[in-house]
Design a protein around this motif. Structure first.
Motif, mmCIF file in Angstrom:
data_model
loop_
_atom_site.group_PDB
_atom_site.id
_atom_site.type_symbol
_atom_site.label_atom_id
_atom_site.label_comp_id
_atom_site.label_asym_id
_atom_site.label_seq_id
_atom_site.Cartn_x
_atom_site.Cartn_y
_atom_site.Cartn_z
ATOM 1 N N THR A 151 3.236 25.575 14.636
ATOM 2 C CA THR A 151 4.527 25.491 14.378
ATOM 3 C C THR A 151 4.446 24.324 13.059
ATOM 4 O O THR A 151 5.489 24.240 12.503
ATOM 5 N N THR A 279 19.107 32.591 17.979
ATOM 6 C CA THR A 279 17.737 32.172 17.317
ATOM 7 C C THR A 279 17.514 30.586 17.542
ATOM 8 O O THR A 279 18.917 29.730 17.587
ATOM 9 N N ASN A 282 11.539 26.335 16.749
ATOM 10 C CA ASN A 282 10.411 25.887 17.654
ATOM 11 C C ASN A 282 9.703 24.659 17.039
ATOM 12 O O ASN A 282 8.889 24.788 16.102
ATOM 13 N N ASN A 294 8.281 28.518 12.705
ATOM 14 C CA ASN A 294 8.343 29.108 14.131
ATOM 15 C C ASN A 294 9.655 29.350 14.845
ATOM 16 O O ASN A 294 10.397 28.428 14.959
ATOM 17 N N ILE A 295 9.930 30.651 14.928
ATOM 18 C CA ILE A 295 11.386 30.902 15.419
ATOM 19 C C ILE A 295 11.541 31.917 16.701
ATOM 20 O O ILE A 295 10.630 32.734 16.889
ATOM 21 N N ALA A 296 12.280 31.217 17.471
ATOM 22 C CA ALA A 296 12.561 32.220 18.921
ATOM 23 C C ALA A 296 13.662 33.092 18.614
ATOM 24 O O ALA A 296 14.790 32.382 18.298
ATOM 25 N N SER A 302 8.538 39.458 21.777
ATOM 26 C CA SER A 302 7.917 39.421 20.408
ATOM 27 C C SER A 302 7.080 40.333 20.081
ATOM 28 O O SER A 302 6.852 40.803 18.927
ATOM 29 N N GLN A 316 2.400 36.173 16.572
ATOM 30 C CA GLN A 316 2.706 35.349 17.893
ATOM 31 C C GLN A 316 2.508 33.899 17.807
ATOM 32 O O GLN A 316 2.852 33.224 18.420
ATOM 33 N N LEU A 331 3.617 26.113 22.457
ATOM 34 C CA LEU A 331 5.101 26.404 22.816
ATOM 35 C C LEU A 331 5.267 25.728 24.217
ATOM 36 O O LEU A 331 6.323 24.909 24.417
ATOM 37 N N SER A 343 9.530 35.067 23.260
ATOM 38 C CA SER A 343 10.338 35.748 22.049
ATOM 39 C C SER A 343 10.249 35.222 20.959
ATOM 40 O O SER A 343 11.240 35.352 19.620
ATOM 41 N N SER A 344 9.115 34.284 20.385
ATOM 42 C CA SER A 344 8.653 33.693 19.373
ATOM 43 C C SER A 344 7.833 34.336 18.239
ATOM 44 O O SER A 344 6.783 34.765 18.824
ATOM 45 N N ARG A 346 5.617 33.319 14.459
ATOM 46 C CA ARG A 346 5.376 32.422 13.634
ATOM 47 C C ARG A 346 5.313 33.061 11.958
ATOM 48 O O ARG A 346 4.738 34.387 12.164
#
Length: 374
Positions: A151, A279, A282, A294-296, A302, A316, A331, A343-344, A346
């Motif tokens: 993150t 979206t 994180n 870092n996005i979900a 993912s 991931q 996470l 679902s995230s 990096r």
């Protein structure tokens, strides 16, 4: 339009050509063993190692004799923990640490070390109160990662080390993702031991260091020759050490300007991807490295998303756990549900990331998410 882009710099960085140029003579021209003291070949190698040790130390505000070369941050972490902790000692760390801390901690617990793993908040930060609850007169070592690899979250190291010292404990930090990206001064931060690695800062793989504050006694894991003041025996990898030193020198010179440029690209990427419906970011927007997001992507697996991103290198999470098919422990520790954790992705930018690569990533991810949701 470019055909591919590398946005996985937290896994590893490309070796800077200037670093490669510095290393080349030490493969076949100045190839001596730095421990050979009877001829010029050995003297030249030792001089090169000494210079590199100064460059590494200078980047973090240390004395050269406080630097011990290792094969990388994983070895440095193991050396710090296993070289300090004995049966009956109390050890405190954090739930979002890299496996290079958590796995040794698990094996130490099996050998009679009292291991305490602290929780974090939803932004990934550790509260000083959590440390205050658990630390005691028996706490030998506290180890808290300076910057998280998944993150980018940066911990309040100075505050944590100060409190640790007030309870007579030693403070270690895994600064693998921080050194070379943000200013790190070991004395100002109150760090007793610090692990970091060359390949995260545009140097070669297979070389890293453990900073050990003068007066801190650490036992050895590898014996046989007494290299590195008896702390880490083994023939020194002179070309890699030279490259590590040059990489540190370049980071010292270019870090601030480079960080500003990378942050601008990261923010552009992040804003565009967060404009996609469903979206979320994180971790917090503050207290993090300039190169990571870092996005979900809700409703999108993912792994399937990664397979759809032809030509785009992202991840991931940690490269060291990429073979494990389960939600990121980082996470999960931040309270993110398994569905969102799975679902995230990096995205980690670097020195050689271009505006065109960011545009390529935005286009690829946007199209792939839309297609998978459809």
């Amino acid at each position: 339009m470019i055909q591919r882009a590398y946005l996985d710099n937290n896994a590893t960085t490309p070796t800077d050509p200037r670093v490669v140029d510095e290393m080349l003579p030490y493969f076949s021209e100045q190839f001596g063993n730095a421990s050979s003291r009877n001829h010029a070949y050995g003297w030249e190698a030792k001089e090169a190692v000494d210079h590199a040790r100064e460059q590494v130390a200078d980047l973090i505000g240390a004395n050269p004799n406080e630097i011990v070369f290792t094969s990388g941050a994983t070895e440095s972490n193991n050396l710090a923990l296993k070289g300090l902790l004995n049966e009956g000692n109390h050890f405190i760390t954090c739930a979002t640490e890299h496996k290079a801390i958590l796995d040794p901690a698990e094996s130490l617990a099996a050998k009679g070390i009292d291991v305490e793993i602290l929780p974090v908040q939803s932004d990934g930060l550790l509260e000083i109160n959590e440390l205050q609850k658990k630390i005691s007169d028996h706490t030998r070592l506290v180890s808290i990662m300076m910057a998280n690899n998944e993150t980018g979250c940066t911990q309040p190291i100075k505050e944590l080390s100060t409190f640790t010292h007030s309870n007579q404990g030693l403070f270690h930090t895994d600064a693998t993702q921080a050194v070379g990206k943000i200013p790190v001064e070991v004395s100002d931060l109150g760090i007793d031991l610090m692990s970091f690695s060359s390949h995260k800062m545009y140097g070669p793989k297979g070389i890293g260091a453990l900073y050990i504050r003068k007066g801190t006694k650490v036992g050895s894991l590898i014996e046989g020759g007494g290299h590195e003041r008896g702390i880490r025996s083994g023939t020194l990898n002179v070309p890699a050490i030279v490259g590590f030193g040059k990489a540190c020198e370049l980071c010292k010179q270019e870090m601030r300007e480079e960080g500003s440029r990378i942050k601008s690209l990261r923010d552009k990427l992040e804003q565009s991807l967060l404009s996609i419906e469903g979206t979320q970011l994180n971790g917090g927007k503050e207290n993090r490295l300039p190169n990571v997001t870092n996005i979900a992507f809700s409703g999108v697996d993912s792994e399937r998303l990664l397979l759809s991103l032809n030509g785009l290198a992202v991840s991931q999470g940690s490269a060291c756990t990429s073979a494990v098919v389960e939600p990121s422990h980082v996470l999960k520790a931040m309270g993110i549900p398994d569905q969102l954790a799975n679902s995230s992705l990096r995205f980690s930018l670097g020195r050689f990331t271009t505006d065109e690569e960011v545009d390529f990533a935005i286009q690829k991810v946007t199209e792939a998410v839309s297609k998978l949701r459809a």
